[in-house]
Design a protein around this motif. Structure first.
Motif, short mmCIF file in Angstrom:
data_model
loop_
_atom_site.label_atom_id
_atom_site.label_comp_id
_atom_site.label_asym_id
_atom_site.label_seq_id
_atom_site.Cartn_x
_atom_site.Cartn_y
_atom_site.Cartn_z
N SER A 1 0.81 -1.21 0.00
CA SER A 1 0.00 0.00 0.00
C SER A 1 0.85 1.27 0.00
CB SER A 1 -0.95 0.01 1.20
OG SER A 1 -0.28 0.33 2.39
N ILE A 2 2.13 1.15 0.34
CA ILE A 2 3.03 2.31 0.27
C ILE A 2 4.02 2.17 -0.89
CG2 ILE A 2 2.80 2.93 2.71
CD1 ILE A 2 5.53 1.56 3.21
N GLY A 3 3.70 1.25 -1.81
CA GLY A 3 4.50 1.11 -3.03
C GLY A 3 5.76 0.29 -2.89
N GLU A 4 5.85 -0.53 -1.84
CA GLU A 4 7.05 -1.35 -1.64
C GLU A 4 6.73 -2.81 -1.95
OE1 GLU A 4 9.84 -0.07 -1.23
OE2 GLU A 4 9.47 1.90 -0.36
N ASN A 5 7.75 -3.53 -2.41
CA ASN A 5 7.58 -4.94 -2.78
C ASN A 5 8.51 -5.82 -1.95
OD1 ASN A 5 6.32 -6.95 -4.24
ND2 ASN A 5 7.89 -6.96 -5.82
N TRP A 6 8.52 -5.59 -0.63
CA TRP A 6 9.40 -6.34 0.25
C TRP A 6 8.89 -7.77 0.39
CZ3 TRP A 6 8.24 -1.95 4.14
CH2 TRP A 6 8.93 -0.79 3.76
N ASP A 7 9.83 -8.70 0.52
CA ASP A 7 9.46 -10.11 0.71
C ASP A 7 9.28 -10.36 2.21
OD1 ASP A 7 9.07 -12.81 0.74
OD2 ASP A 7 10.80 -13.30 -0.52
N ILE A 8 8.11 -9.98 2.71
CA ILE A 8 7.84 -10.07 4.15
C ILE A 8 7.72 -11.53 4.60
CG2 ILE A 8 6.19 -9.46 5.97
CD1 ILE A 8 7.95 -7.13 4.91
N GLU A 9 7.19 -12.39 3.73
CA GLU A 9 7.11 -13.82 4.06
C GLU A 9 8.49 -14.38 4.40
OE1 GLU A 9 5.02 -16.21 4.65
OE2 GLU A 9 3.10 -15.50 3.90
N MET A 10 9.50 -13.95 3.67
CA MET A 10 10.86 -14.42 3.92
C MET A 10 11.44 -13.76 5.17
SD MET A 10 14.32 -14.16 1.68
CE MET A 10 14.77 -12.63 2.47
N GLU A 11 11.25 -12.44 5.27
CA GLU A 11 11.82 -11.68 6.40
C GLU A 11 11.28 -12.13 7.75
OE1 GLU A 11 14.17 -9.33 6.33
OE2 GLU A 11 14.38 -9.21 4.15
N LEU A 12 9.99 -12.48 7.78
CA LEU A 12 9.34 -12.84 9.04
C LEU A 12 8.77 -14.26 8.99
CD1 LEU A 12 7.51 -9.45 9.71
CD2 LEU A 12 9.35 -10.41 11.10
N ASN A 13 9.46 -15.13 8.30
CA ASN A 13 8.97 -16.48 8.07
C ASN A 13 8.61 -17.22 9.36
OD1 ASN A 13 9.71 -19.60 7.68
ND2 ASN A 13 8.78 -18.78 5.83
N GLN A 14 9.54 -17.26 10.29
CA GLN A 14 9.33 -18.00 11.54
C GLN A 14 8.21 -17.37 12.37
OE1 GLN A 14 12.90 -18.76 13.80
NE2 GLN A 14 11.74 -19.19 15.66
N GLU A 15 8.22 -16.03 12.44
CA GLU A 15 7.22 -15.32 13.24
C GLU A 15 5.82 -15.53 12.66
OE1 GLU A 15 10.06 -14.06 12.16
OE2 GLU A 15 11.09 -13.09 13.86
N LEU A 16 5.70 -15.46 11.33
CA LEU A 16 4.40 -15.65 10.69
C LEU A 16 3.89 -17.08 10.88
CD1 LEU A 16 4.90 -13.54 7.45
CD2 LEU A 16 3.15 -13.14 9.19
N ARG A 17 4.80 -18.05 10.83
CA ARG A 17 4.39 -19.44 11.04
C ARG A 17 3.80 -19.62 12.45
NH1 ARG A 17 8.66 -23.02 10.87
NH2 ARG A 17 10.14 -21.57 10.00
N GLU A 18 4.46 -19.01 13.41
CA GLU A 18 3.97 -19.12 14.79
C GLU A 18 2.66 -18.35 14.97
OE1 GLU A 18 5.64 -18.74 19.35
OE2 GLU A 18 7.04 -18.44 17.68
N LEU A 19 2.56 -17.18 14.33
CA LEU A 19 1.33 -16.38 14.42
C LEU A 19 0.15 -17.14 13.81
CD1 LEU A 19 0.01 -13.61 15.10
CD2 LEU A 19 0.55 -12.91 12.75
N ARG A 20 0.39 -17.87 12.74
CA ARG A 20 -0.69 -18.61 12.06
C ARG A 20 -1.20 -19.79 12.88
NH1 ARG A 20 2.65 -17.67 6.63
NH2 ARG A 20 1.60 -15.75 5.98
N ARG A 21 -0.48 -20.15 13.93
CA ARG A 21 -0.98 -21.17 14.85
C ARG A 21 -2.01 -20.57 15.82
NH1 ARG A 21 4.75 -22.54 15.79
NH2 ARG A 21 5.36 -23.92 14.10
N CYS A 22 -2.01 -19.25 15.89
CA CYS A 22 -2.95 -18.53 16.76
C CYS A 22 -4.15 -18.11 15.90
CB CYS A 22 -2.29 -17.28 17.35
SG CYS A 22 -0.75 -17.58 18.21
#
Length: 196
Positions: free
Chosen positions: A98-119
């Motif tokens: 939404s701010i025009g960036e194409n960062w690979d957040i899935e890669m940057e926060l892979n472990q954190e997102l996996r744990e968050l998705r358990r919640c």
């Protein structure tokens, strides 16, 4: 056993108002409100620029860790969240675009997102209203500043689509209903789901 219901939807759609009404009427439901301010304060102290990748990643890591911790410590019984883990996941993944960036957040926060998705919430109630209705409600509500309102509006349609693809999401049209009518719709759903 814990049964988690999360209220989702755009800013000014009526999530907090609904949560407060349910909290007053249903003493067997634990209502937990969104409180981003401690992390926003920490972001200021750390001088994080969320418009740069490093600052955004650090900021979202703080939000994700706080939400995981909150989820681990939920009280037994029925819990109603004013926003929830799905909200943090959505904004973590979609805010950069939404701010025009194409960062690979899935890669940057892979472990954190996996744990968050358990919640995950057992039931997601997405309160929906058109952008013009949200703008009108924001203008009438002098109790909250909602500084990031316009920014969040840019993600409004994408947010609804994202929630629709999640299991156990129910979309409720809250655009032209009274507060009481929205509450009655939610209570009806909770009865049909055998939650109440």
């Amino acid at each position: 056993m814990v049964f988690v219901i999360s209220l989702q939807g755009g800013m000014a759609v009526g999530k907090t108002t609904l949560a407060k009404t349910i909290e007053k009427k249903y003493k067997n439901i634990h209502v937990l409100y969104e409180d981003p301010y401690p992390i926003v304060q920490k972001r200021k102290e750390l001088k994080l620029d969320i418009h740069k990748k490093e600052g955004f990643v650090h900021n979202q890591r703080l939000f994700i860790q706080a939400e995981i911790e909150r989820f681990k410590n939920l009280p037994e019984g029925i819990v109603l969240l004013d926003r929830g883990p799905e909200d943090i996941e959505f904004y973590t993944l979609h805010l950069p675009k939404s701010i025009g960036e194409n960062w690979d957040i899935e890669m940057e926060l892979n472990q954190e997102l996996r744990e968050l998705r358990r919640c995950r919430s057992n039931l997601i109630l997405y309160l929906d209203a058109p952008v013009e209705v949200l703008r009108e409600r924001k203008a009438k509500d002098e109790t909250r500043s909602r500084k990031s309102f316009d920014h969040h509006l840019r993600l409004h349609h994408q947010e609804k689509s994202w929630y629709k693809q999640l299991n156990d999401t129910m979309i409720l049209d809250a655009s032209f209903k009274t507060k009481q009518a929205v509450e009655e719709s939610v209570v009806d759903i909770l009865h049909k789901k055998n939650v109440l």
